[in-house]
Each structure stands twice: as structure tokens, then as C-alpha cells.
Write a protein that holds these residues in place. Structure first.
Motif, PDB file in Angstrom:
ATOM      1  N   SER A   6       8.373  11.286  -3.824  1.00  0.00           N
ATOM      2  CA  SER A   6       9.070  12.511  -3.430  1.00  0.00           C
ATOM      3  C   SER A   6       9.176  12.643  -1.914  1.00  0.00           C
ATOM      4  CB  SER A   6       8.360  13.736  -4.010  1.00  0.00           C
ATOM      5  OG  SER A   6       7.118  13.970  -3.345  1.00  0.00           O
ATOM      6  N   LYS A   7       8.371  11.853  -1.189  1.00  0.00           N
ATOM      7  CA  LYS A   7       8.383  11.899   0.268  1.00  0.00           C
ATOM      8  C   LYS A   7       9.178  10.753   0.883  1.00  0.00           C
ATOM      9  CE  LYS A   7       3.871  14.166   0.436  1.00  0.00           C
ATOM     10  NZ  LYS A   7       2.489  14.138   0.997  1.00  0.00           N
ATOM     11  N   ASN A   8       9.858   9.986   0.057  1.00  0.00           N
ATOM     12  CA  ASN A   8      10.625   8.832   0.544  1.00  0.00           C
ATOM     13  C   ASN A   8      11.612   9.262   1.635  1.00  0.00           C
ATOM     14  OD1 ASN A   8      12.080   6.486   0.896  1.00  0.00           O
ATOM     15  ND2 ASN A   8      12.385   6.112  -1.279  1.00  0.00           N
ATOM     16  N   GLY A   9      11.519   8.603   2.811  1.00  0.00           N
ATOM     17  CA  GLY A   9      12.434   8.890   3.906  1.00  0.00           C
ATOM     18  C   GLY A   9      11.991  10.005   4.823  1.00  0.00           C
ATOM     19  N   GLU A  66       6.674  11.596   7.342  1.00  0.00           N
ATOM     20  CA  GLU A  66       5.373  11.103   6.886  1.00  0.00           C
ATOM     21  C   GLU A  66       5.490   9.697   6.306  1.00  0.00           C
ATOM     22  OE1 GLU A  66       1.867  12.212   3.607  1.00  0.00           O
ATOM     23  OE2 GLU A  66       3.552  13.595   3.972  1.00  0.00           O
ATOM     24  N   TRP A  67       6.531   9.481   5.504  1.00  0.00           N
ATOM     25  CA  TRP A  67       6.783   8.160   4.906  1.00  0.00           C
ATOM     26  C   TRP A  67       7.033   7.113   5.996  1.00  0.00           C
ATOM     27  CZ3 TRP A  67       7.712   6.276  -0.243  1.00  0.00           C
ATOM     28  CH2 TRP A  67       8.388   5.052  -0.326  1.00  0.00           C
ATOM     29  N   VAL A  68       7.928   7.449   6.919  1.00  0.00           N
ATOM     30  CA  VAL A  68       8.288   6.509   7.982  1.00  0.00           C
ATOM     31  C   VAL A  68       7.079   6.198   8.857  1.00  0.00           C
ATOM     32  CG1 VAL A  68       9.722   6.192  10.036  1.00  0.00           C
ATOM     33  CG2 VAL A  68      10.705   7.214   7.962  1.00  0.00           C
ATOM     34  N   ALA A  69       6.299   7.219   9.194  1.00  0.00           N
ATOM     35  CA  ALA A  69       5.136   7.013  10.054  1.00  0.00           C
ATOM     36  C   ALA A  69       4.106   6.125   9.382  1.00  0.00           C
ATOM     37  CB  ALA A  69       4.519   8.358  10.420  1.00  0.00           C
ATOM     38  N   PHE A  70       3.918   6.312   8.079  1.00  0.00           N
ATOM     39  CA  PHE A  70       2.928   5.498   7.362  1.00  0.00           C
ATOM     40  C   PHE A  70       3.309   4.027   7.401  1.00  0.00           C
ATOM     41  CE2 PHE A  70       1.625   3.255   3.518  1.00  0.00           C
ATOM     42  CZ  PHE A  70       0.242   3.367   3.617  1.00  0.00           C
ATOM     43  N   TYR A  71       4.577   3.715   7.095  1.00  0.00           N
ATOM     44  CA  TYR A  71       4.976   2.315   7.056  1.00  0.00           C
ATOM     45  C   TYR A  71       5.152   1.719   8.449  1.00  0.00           C
ATOM     46  CZ  TYR A  71       5.166   2.550   2.054  1.00  0.00           C
ATOM     47  OH  TYR A  71       4.802   2.671   0.742  1.00  0.00           O
ATOM     48  N   LYS A  72       5.385   2.561   9.433  1.00  0.00           N
ATOM     49  CA  LYS A  72       5.402   2.062  10.808  1.00  0.00           C
ATOM     50  C   LYS A  72       4.003   1.588  11.191  1.00  0.00           C
ATOM     51  CE  LYS A  72       6.575   3.322  15.558  1.00  0.00           C
ATOM     52  NZ  LYS A  72       7.094   4.401  16.454  1.00  0.00           N
ATOM     53  N   PHE A  81       9.155  -1.887   1.170  1.00  0.00           N
ATOM     54  CA  PHE A  81       8.850  -0.615   0.526  1.00  0.00           C
ATOM     55  C   PHE A  81       9.834   0.468   0.948  1.00  0.00           C
ATOM     56  CE2 PHE A  81       4.399  -2.357   0.296  1.00  0.00           C
ATOM     57  CZ  PHE A  81       4.478  -2.594  -1.063  1.00  0.00           C
ATOM     58  N   GLN A  82      10.215   0.471   2.233  1.00  0.00           N
ATOM     59  CA  GLN A  82      11.163   1.476   2.680  1.00  0.00           C
ATOM     60  C   GLN A  82      12.539   1.232   2.075  1.00  0.00           C
ATOM     61  OE1 GLN A  82      10.904   2.941   6.804  1.00  0.00           O
ATOM     62  NE2 GLN A  82       9.321   1.391   7.099  1.00  0.00           N
ATOM     63  N   CYS A 101       0.829  -1.207   0.000  1.00  0.00           N
ATOM     64  CA  CYS A 101       0.000   0.000   0.000  1.00  0.00           C
ATOM     65  C   CYS A 101       0.861   1.254   0.000  1.00  0.00           C
ATOM     66  CB  CYS A 101      -0.886   0.059   1.240  1.00  0.00           C
ATOM     67  SG  CYS A 101      -2.182  -1.178   1.359  1.00  0.00           S
ATOM     68  N   THR A 102       0.281   2.325  -0.501  1.00  0.00           N
ATOM     69  CA  THR A 102       0.699   3.682  -0.198  1.00  0.00           C
ATOM     70  C   THR A 102      -0.515   4.321   0.488  1.00  0.00           C
ATOM     71  OG1 THR A 102      -0.134   4.722  -2.225  1.00  0.00           O
ATOM     72  CG2 THR A 102       2.076   3.722  -2.312  1.00  0.00           C
ATOM     73  N   PRO A 103      -0.438   5.566   0.893  1.00  0.00           N
ATOM     74  CA  PRO A 103      -1.634   6.188   1.472  1.00  0.00           C
ATOM     75  C   PRO A 103      -2.790   6.294   0.485  1.00  0.00           C
ATOM     76  CG  PRO A 103       0.321   7.423   2.092  1.00  0.00           C
ATOM     77  CD  PRO A 103       0.748   6.428   1.053  1.00  0.00           C
ATOM     78  N   TYR A 104      -2.509   6.077  -0.812  1.00  0.00           N
ATOM     79  CA  TYR A 104      -3.529   6.303  -1.830  1.00  0.00           C
ATOM     80  C   TYR A 104      -4.160   5.029  -2.376  1.00  0.00           C
ATOM     81  CZ  TYR A 104      -0.620  10.493  -1.805  1.00  0.00           C
ATOM     82  OH  TYR A 104       0.114  11.581  -1.408  1.00  0.00           O
ATOM     83  N   ILE A 105      -3.421   3.930  -2.349  1.00  0.00           N
ATOM     84  CA  ILE A 105      -3.888   2.732  -3.035  1.00  0.00           C
ATOM     85  C   ILE A 105      -3.206   1.499  -2.447  1.00  0.00           C
ATOM     86  CG2 ILE A 105      -2.113   2.871  -4.833  1.00  0.00           C
ATOM     87  CD1 ILE A 105      -4.143   1.812  -6.827  1.00  0.00           C
TER      88      ILE A 105
END
Length: 362
Positions: free
Chosen positions: A302-305, A308-314, A328-329, A180-184
Motif C-alpha cells: 500500500s506504500k508502493n511509490g 517511505e518506500w523510495v527511501a527504504f530501497y535507496k 522491487f521498485q 527485503c522489506t522493512p519487515y523481513i
């Protein structure tokens, strides 16, 4: 220093050793990129339509436009619909629809440069496709197993990028883990890119257009290094000779011509189908769904790392997907397909006219 008399023999030896590169006959066997062939659109026209006999036409006609009935089909978007009415309360209407090569074909069929009126799946004829269709996780090894069973030969990167084969051509296979991403969100799947006679690579999404561009609009020189739309990782390069391979999948889908004729007969009207003049800007465009996915993909990359990116995958890992979160990370969700904008595999898609207006592309 070599003598000048030795140069002709040395040059000849070099050319013979490099025959794959310099032999025009060999290069001519490699597929050329033909946008008009794969992205061809059609004008579906209906005349003699009686509104009284089809009461749902009154509501459905609101989706069409009275303006533009005489428009050049090449200049309108896929799915656009126009109509006109007559004093005897009959109507004529037409809509622009994608052709069978675009709508009834997928990445692997295109990669092999074959049209089967359906979706080619690696290993279908050799017992491995069932695993690919039912496994909860498609792996690179499973993708390679399927293509090899079909008759493809895995090759090193240097060979795939630096020459053209004397017969057949080269393809690149990709795969994706579920995630997943936050969108799909998406399930596991495979994807294919093809090396054309130009030396660049091209691909198509199921029921979508053929393109030679990556996620950022650049020509594709190496599908292992460039990011293509979707959520895929590179798997392997293959040398394929479709004429000698066993290729199977889900074939025999209804063609646009068959659906048009069936709809016309069923509704007692004259229905006609004709190819439109190819307009690459329109006919070669992605659907609105795919364009949105690509825009979201670029934004998320563009937000990799970032926090926001880290929090989503956490949080994603806490929800039971720790392996995918880590993957994904690590790889940044490398992409290559971006098909239908829905959770699931992208090899198959429903077809058929289905309504007054056909398979409208949204």
C-alpha cells in the motif's frame, strides 16, 4: 447467412474442436480442490503418563490447559493442548496436530497432485536441482529448466487459462530474487500454483495449508496477474502429467504416526492418533507467522511509490543490493508463497514430535 440444415454439422465440428473444454472425461482427470484431504488434522492422545517419571512434565504442563479436555477436536486450534490428572498422579493429555499432507509436503508436490512424504524439487531426478539448491540466485530460466527436465511442457498463457488438457493438468511456476522489506528478508526460491477442475488455481506453502485465495482473499483466476502471499514473480505455465514424469526431492520424512509411536514407546505410555472432523476455518488456516507476513506484505504494498518506500530501497541499494532494489521498485515484490517467516529457502523444514506437545503450529 448459413442455412438451418448446416447448423448441426457446424455445431458438431465446433464441439469436436473444443473437446478439451466440453469432454467430461477429460475434465475429470484434472485434480479437484480437496481441502479436507490436504489440510486434515489429527488428535494425538496420550494416557497413563506418570508425572513422577517425567519431572519436566510439571513445567511443560503449564503450556496445556485443564479446561477443555473434553472439547471437540474439530473446534480447537492446531497446536492446542489439554490435560487432566488422576488421583494416582497419572495424566492424560491430547493435542491437535497438522497431518502429513499439510506438514510433510510443499508447493511443487501439491502442484503436481502427488504426495511423497517430503518436498518435491524441480529437476531433482535430472541433474538440475543441485543448481537450484546451491545457487545464490534462482532464476526463472533455472526453474523452467528443472520442470522441463522432470517432464513438464511449457505452454502459452491463453492455453493455461482457457482450457483443460485431455490428460494431466496445468501448473504455474513462480520464482523470487533475494530481497527485503522493512519487515523481513528472504533468499531466492521457487513456488507452484495448480489449476483445478473448477478452473480456479490453488497452492500450498511448505508445511502450510492448501488455499485457493490470493493475498487479498480473492479466488485465483490467473496466478500471473494476481498477487499471492510470499515474495514471488510469475515465471511460466506448464502442462504436467505426473504419472509420466520423474519427480524427486527430499522424501522419507518422519510421519506423524511414526513420531507418535516412537514417542509413546520411548516414554512408556500409550499414544494414539486419530483424524479429526475437518473444520476449514481452523484446519485450513495459515499459521500466525504466515498471517503476520501477509498483513505486512499488504501494508508495504500500500506504500508502493511513497517517500517511505523510495527511501527504504535507496538505503537498501546503498547497502549493496542495488539490483534487487531496482527490481522491487519495478515489480512491487510480486508474491506467491510466504512460508516460514525466516530468511532462507522454503523447500525444507524440520519435522518430528520433538517435545511433549508435538509440532505445535505457531
Amino acid at each position: 447467412m448459413a442455412s438451418t440444415q448446416a447448423w448441426p454439422a457446424a455445431v458438431l465440428a465446433f464441439l469436436l474442436a473444443s473437446a478439451v473444454i466440453f469432454n467430461p472425461a477429460a475434465a475429470s482427470k484434472v485434480p479437484s480442490l480437496d481441502f479436507a484431504k490436504w489440510n486434515q488434522a489429527y488428535k494425538l492422545s496420550v494416557s497413563g503418563f506418570k508425572a513422577a517419571a517425567h519431572p519436566d512434565w510439571v513445567g511443560a504442563s503449564s503450556l496445556c490447559s485443564r479446561d477443555g479436555f473434553t472439547s471437540d477436536p474439530a473446534a480447537v486450534n492446531l497446536g492446542d493442548c489439554f490435560y487432566t490428572s488422576y488421583e494416582n498422579r497419572t495424566y492424560s493429555w491430547w493435542t491437535k496436530q497438522p497431518g502429513d499432507r499439510r506438514y510433510n509436503s510443499n508447493c511443487y508436490c501439491y502442484g503436481l497432485n502427488v504426495y511423497k512424504n517430503g518436498f518435491c524439487i524441480p529437476g531433482s531426478a535430472n541433474g538440475t536441482a543441485l543448481l537450484m539448491q546451491t545457487a545464490s540466485t534462482i532464476t526463472c530460466d533455472l526453474v523452467k529448466q528443472g520442470v522441463t527436465a522432470d517432464g513438464g511442457r511449457e505452454i502459452p498463457k491463453a492455453q493455461a487459462l482457457n482450457d483443460q488438457p485431455p490428460t494431466g493438468h496445468y501448473i504455474a511456476m513462480l520464482w523470487r530474487p533475494a530481497g527485503c522489506t522493512p519487515y523481513i528478508c528472504w533468499e531466492t526460491d521457487f513456488h507452484t500454483a495448480r489449476k483445478d477442475s473448477s478452473g480456479y488455481w490453488s497452492w500450498k506453502e511448505p508445511s502450510g495449508p492448501v488455499t485457493d485465495r490470493d493475498l487479498y482473499g480473492q479466488l485465483i483466476r490467473d496466478p500471473a496477474e494476481q498477487i499471492l502471499p510470499g515474495h514471488y514473480e510469475f515465471c511460466a505455465y506448464f502442462w504436467v502429467e505426473p504419472d509420466t514424469m520423474t519427480i524427486d526431492g527430499v522424501f522419507g520424512l518422519p510421519t506423524l504416526q511414526e513420531s507418535t509411536e516412537e514417542w509413546g514407546v520411548g516414554n512408556g505410555v500409550h499414544a494414539d492418533l486419530s483424524a479429526t472432523r475437518y473444520n476449514h476455518t481452523i484446519d485450513g488456516a495459515f499459521s500466525a507467522v504466515s498471517l503476520l507476513e501477509q498483513e505486512q506484505d499488504r501494508l508495504w504494498r500500500s506504500k508502493n511509490g511513497t517517500p517511505e518506500w523510495v527511501a527504504f530501497y535507496k538505503q537498501y541499494a546503498l547497502n549493496g543490493a542495488a539490483d534487487n532494489a531496482g527490481a522491487f521498485q519495478t515489480v512491487g515484490t510480486r508474491n506467491a508463497d510466504g512460508t516460514n517467516g525466516a530468511i532462507g529457502n522454503s523447500h525444507g523444514v524440520a519435522v518430528g514430535i520433538g517435545s511433549v506437545f508435538g509440532n505445535t503450529v505457531t
